[in-house]
Design a protein around this motif. Structure first.
Motif, PDB file in Angstrom:
ATOM      1  N   ALA A   1     -14.329  12.195   4.266  1.00 52.80           N
ATOM      2  CA  ALA A   1     -15.621  12.867   4.097  1.00 52.80           C
ATOM      3  C   ALA A   1     -15.441  14.316   3.654  1.00 52.80           C
ATOM      4  N   ILE A   2     -14.455  14.999   4.221  1.00 58.79           N
ATOM      5  CA  ILE A   2     -14.192  16.393   3.846  1.00 58.79           C
ATOM      6  C   ILE A   2     -13.770  16.471   2.387  1.00 58.79           C
ATOM      7  N   TYR A   3     -12.872  15.570   1.977  1.00 57.93           N
ATOM      8  CA  TYR A   3     -12.402  15.584   0.587  1.00 57.93           C
ATOM      9  C   TYR A   3     -13.529  15.241  -0.380  1.00 57.93           C
ATOM     10  N   LEU A   4     -14.316  14.232  -0.067  1.00 56.42           N
ATOM     11  CA  LEU A   4     -15.410  13.824  -0.949  1.00 56.42           C
ATOM     12  C   LEU A   4     -16.482  14.893  -1.077  1.00 56.42           C
ATOM     13  N   ASN A   5     -16.657  15.713  -0.032  1.00 53.27           N
ATOM     14  CA  ASN A   5     -17.674  16.758  -0.091  1.00 53.27           C
ATOM     15  C   ASN A   5     -17.360  17.807  -1.154  1.00 53.27           C
ATOM     16  N   PHE A   6     -16.064  17.969  -1.487  1.00 57.26           N
ATOM     17  CA  PHE A   6     -15.696  18.885  -2.576  1.00 57.26           C
ATOM     18  C   PHE A   6     -16.290  18.422  -3.910  1.00 57.26           C
TER      19      PHE A   6
ATOM     20  N   ARG B   1     -20.433  21.098   4.309  1.00 62.67           N
ATOM     21  CA  ARG B   1     -19.154  21.604   4.822  1.00 62.67           C
ATOM     22  C   ARG B   1     -19.272  22.151   6.233  1.00 62.67           C
ATOM     23  N   TRP B   2     -20.403  22.812   6.558  1.00 56.80           N
ATOM     24  CA  TRP B   2     -20.544  23.396   7.892  1.00 56.80           C
ATOM     25  C   TRP B   2     -20.750  22.312   8.941  1.00 56.80           C
ATOM     26  N   TRP B   3     -21.436  21.236   8.564  1.00 55.77           N
ATOM     27  CA  TRP B   3     -21.555  20.093   9.483  1.00 55.77           C
ATOM     28  C   TRP B   3     -20.181  19.472   9.722  1.00 55.77           C
ATOM     29  N   LEU B   4     -19.409  19.348   8.657  1.00 54.32           N
ATOM     30  CA  LEU B   4     -18.063  18.786   8.788  1.00 54.32           C
ATOM     31  C   LEU B   4     -17.170  19.696   9.616  1.00 54.32           C
ATOM     32  N   SER B   5     -17.318  21.015   9.432  1.00 56.79           N
ATOM     33  CA  SER B   5     -16.526  21.962  10.228  1.00 56.79           C
ATOM     34  C   SER B   5     -16.851  21.834  11.712  1.00 56.79           C
ATOM     35  N   GLY B   6     -18.147  21.688  12.012  1.00 61.22           N
ATOM     36  CA  GLY B   6     -18.552  21.494  13.405  1.00 61.22           C
ATOM     37  C   GLY B   6     -18.010  20.194  13.968  1.00 61.22           C
ATOM     38  N   LEU B   7     -18.000  19.162  13.126  1.00 59.80           N
ATOM     39  CA  LEU B   7     -17.477  17.864  13.560  1.00 59.80           C
ATOM     40  C   LEU B   7     -15.983  17.948  13.834  1.00 59.80           C
TER      41      LEU B   7
ATOM     42  N   LEU C   1     -10.126  26.252   4.355  1.00 58.65           N
ATOM     43  CA  LEU C   1     -10.008  25.726   5.714  1.00 58.65           C
ATOM     44  C   LEU C   1     -10.162  24.217   5.716  1.00 58.65           C
ATOM     45  N   LEU C   2     -11.180  23.728   5.012  1.00 56.08           N
ATOM     46  CA  LEU C   2     -11.408  22.281   4.949  1.00 56.08           C
ATOM     47  C   LEU C   2     -10.287  21.583   4.190  1.00 56.08           C
ATOM     48  N   LEU C   3      -9.775  22.231   3.132  1.00 53.69           N
ATOM     49  CA  LEU C   3      -8.677  21.627   2.399  1.00 53.69           C
ATOM     50  C   LEU C   3      -7.420  21.554   3.258  1.00 53.69           C
TER      51      LEU C   3
END
Length: 266
Positions: A144-149, A159-165, A233-235
């Motif tokens: 999900a993080i990769y696809l969000n890019f 991205r912020w929802w994913l960061s919280g997750l 950070l997500l990467l």
């Protein structure tokens, strides 16, 4: 004095783990100020990266298994580069024979160098993970993080929802590492933030030496927006999740406990 000695030793191990990224940055600096003959700059950078990769494996600094992981990151990075350049997120303005759809092939090694660092540091610091979440949670989260890019160009940016997750999923996960015979622990979420911040610093150095160019740097170089820390950070999280998952799988296959993974996580 003991704390200072440990810090110096830790810094030395980190420096050795960063050998591949250091070579890339040095090559960017040298080729920016000292033009090399016969080939465009991007092509020389590709040759240097390929040679460095060969040296790393040939000298035993990287294992063949680590080379497979790094190759995977090269492919993942190139896919992201091709899409982002097409969308105008950044560009590679110089000429080169090794450019594909505006993306020089050496750019994949910048992502591969992150994987190289993670693999090297993992081995040198004898990293262990405590309370690692189940694979059925980790793998979809990384995907999900990769696809969000890609998808945030057409849909909302989550991205912020994913960061919280990430914080929720890895709240209890700890990284255990060894420095000069002593064991230490750190919350995994904190290590993500630290690595992401230092990669943002590296990004500023890379853009200064012309590795790539953001739209606001077309006329003159300027500091990369601090908001890019969230992207890196997500990467980094995606990179760490892939490396960690492969390491855990290899460990459990080696010890014959793959069928007991879920019990170990509990």
């Amino acid at each position: 004095m003991k704390a200072l000695k440990q810090l110096v030793h830790f810094g030395w191990e980190q420096a050795l783990s960063c050998l591949f990224p250091v070579v890339i940055f040095a090559s960017l600096a040298i080729t920016k100020f000292i033009p090399l003959p016969f080939l465009p700059r991007y092509d020389w950078l590709l040759i240097i990266c390929l040679f460095m990769q060969w040296v790393m494996v040939r000298s035993g600094l990287e294992t063949r298994d680590e080379l497979k992981v790094i190759t995977l990151f090269h492919i993942i990075g190139l896919a992201l580069e091709l899409f982002k350049v097409h969308m105008g997120s950044w560009s590679y303005p110089e000429d080169g024979f090794s450019k594909v759809f505006g993306v020089p092939l050496y750019s994949g090694f910048m992502y591969a160098s992150v994987a190289s660092y993670l693999c090297q540091a993992w081995r040198r610091l004898k990293v262990e993970l405590i309370k690692w979440p189940p694979f059925l949670v980790v793998v979809p989260l990384a995907a999900a993080i990769y696809l969000n890019f890609f998808t945030h160009h057409f849909w909302i940016d989550i991205r912020w929802w994913l960061s919280g997750l990430v914080i929720i999923v890895f709240f209890r996960t700890m990284v255990i590492y060894e420095v000069n015979g002593s064991r230490y622990r750190m919350p995994l979420a904190l290590s993500f933030i630290l690595i992401g911040f230092f990669i943002w610093i590296a990004e500023n150095i890379a853009t200064f030496f012309g590795a790539w160019e953001y739209p606001n740097q077309t006329e003159a170089w300027s500091l990369v927006h601090l908001g890019k820390v969230s992207s890196w950070l997500l990467l980094v999280i995606v990179s760490f999740l892939i490396v960690a998952t492969l390491k855990v799988v290899k460990r459990d296959i080696g010890t014959g406990t793959l069928s007991q993974i879920e019990e170990q996580q509990a």
